[in-house]
Design a protein around this motif. Structure first.
Motif, mmCIF file in Angstrom:
data_model
loop_
_atom_site.group_PDB
_atom_site.id
_atom_site.type_symbol
_atom_site.label_atom_id
_atom_site.label_comp_id
_atom_site.label_asym_id
_atom_site.label_seq_id
_atom_site.Cartn_x
_atom_site.Cartn_y
_atom_site.Cartn_z
ATOM 1 N N ASP A 4 18.925 -33.774 -53.533
ATOM 2 C CA ASP A 4 18.958 -34.960 -52.682
ATOM 3 C C ASP A 4 17.826 -34.908 -51.655
ATOM 4 O O ASP A 4 17.584 -33.874 -51.039
ATOM 5 N N LYS A 5 17.135 -35.999 -51.506
ATOM 6 C CA LYS A 5 16.030 -36.137 -50.543
ATOM 7 C C LYS A 5 14.873 -35.183 -50.818
ATOM 8 O O LYS A 5 14.223 -34.691 -49.902
ATOM 9 N N THR A 6 14.631 -34.929 -52.101
ATOM 10 C CA THR A 6 13.490 -34.117 -52.511
ATOM 11 C C THR A 6 12.685 -34.909 -53.528
ATOM 12 O O THR A 6 13.251 -35.524 -54.427
ATOM 13 N N SER A 7 11.391 -34.897 -53.393
ATOM 14 C CA SER A 7 10.511 -35.591 -54.325
ATOM 15 C C SER A 7 10.475 -34.806 -55.642
ATOM 16 O O SER A 7 9.960 -33.691 -55.693
ATOM 17 N N PHE A 8 11.047 -35.397 -56.701
ATOM 18 C CA PHE A 8 11.158 -34.720 -57.995
ATOM 19 C C PHE A 8 9.954 -35.103 -58.857
ATOM 20 O O PHE A 8 10.042 -35.876 -59.792
ATOM 21 N N THR A 9 8.815 -34.514 -58.509
ATOM 22 C CA THR A 9 7.559 -34.795 -59.198
ATOM 23 C C THR A 9 7.565 -34.144 -60.584
ATOM 24 O O THR A 9 8.395 -33.267 -60.846
ATOM 25 N N PRO A 10 6.624 -34.525 -61.457
ATOM 26 C CA PRO A 10 6.540 -33.853 -62.759
ATOM 27 C C PRO A 10 6.375 -32.331 -62.629
ATOM 28 O O PRO A 10 6.969 -31.579 -63.397
ATOM 29 N N SER A 11 5.616 -31.868 -61.647
ATOM 30 C CA SER A 11 5.441 -30.419 -61.496
ATOM 31 C C SER A 11 6.725 -29.745 -61.008
ATOM 32 O O SER A 11 7.038 -28.629 -61.424
#
Length: 130
Positions: A59-66
């Motif tokens: 929650d509230k974390t940027s789930f980028t491809p990396s």
């Protein structure tokens, strides 16, 4: 009783069961801090050396491809230590991306996705298998 690198009490008892909480939430866009925490948690789990029911909060974390790829590698490395895995806080798109990556990595594990942390923890301590 001890604390994991993310600050979670270990072991964490919930509704008569035991789970391990990975607090990857609230990292917003601090990707390096998140990746470093994942590595430290992986080392901690390997040292515990038993199969765990694991709850992961994004929650509230940027789930980028990396971040997605690092998490897939993280759970692949821990596959012998994971009994059940519950992931909380991912949008529908990010769930799809993670599921696709898990399939591509040919990982076989008991994993569910929830928006509600309490439902996720309850599933972990239940006898139900998805």
């Amino acid at each position: 009783m001890m604390k994991s690198p993310g600050g979670s009490t270990f072991p964490y008892y919930y509704k008569g069961g035991e789970i391990h909480c990975l607090k990857y939430g609230n990292k917003y866009k601090d990707e390096q801090a998140l990746l470093q925490l994942m590595r430290r948690e992986e080392e901690f789990i390997v040292q515990v050396n038993r199969r765990l029911k694991i709850w992961v909060d994004f929650d509230k974390t940027s789930f980028t491809p990396s971040v997605c790829n690092a998490f897939i590698q993280n759970i692949a490395n821990l596959s012998n230590h994971i009994d059940k895995l519950s992931v909380v806080g991912l949008s529908g798109f990010h769930r799809w991306r993670l599921k696709r990556g898990i399939r591509k990595a040919k990982l076989r594990m008991n994993i569910t996705f929830y928006m509600d942390p309490e439902e996720a923890k309850t599933w972990l301590v239940s006898e139900r298998v998805m």
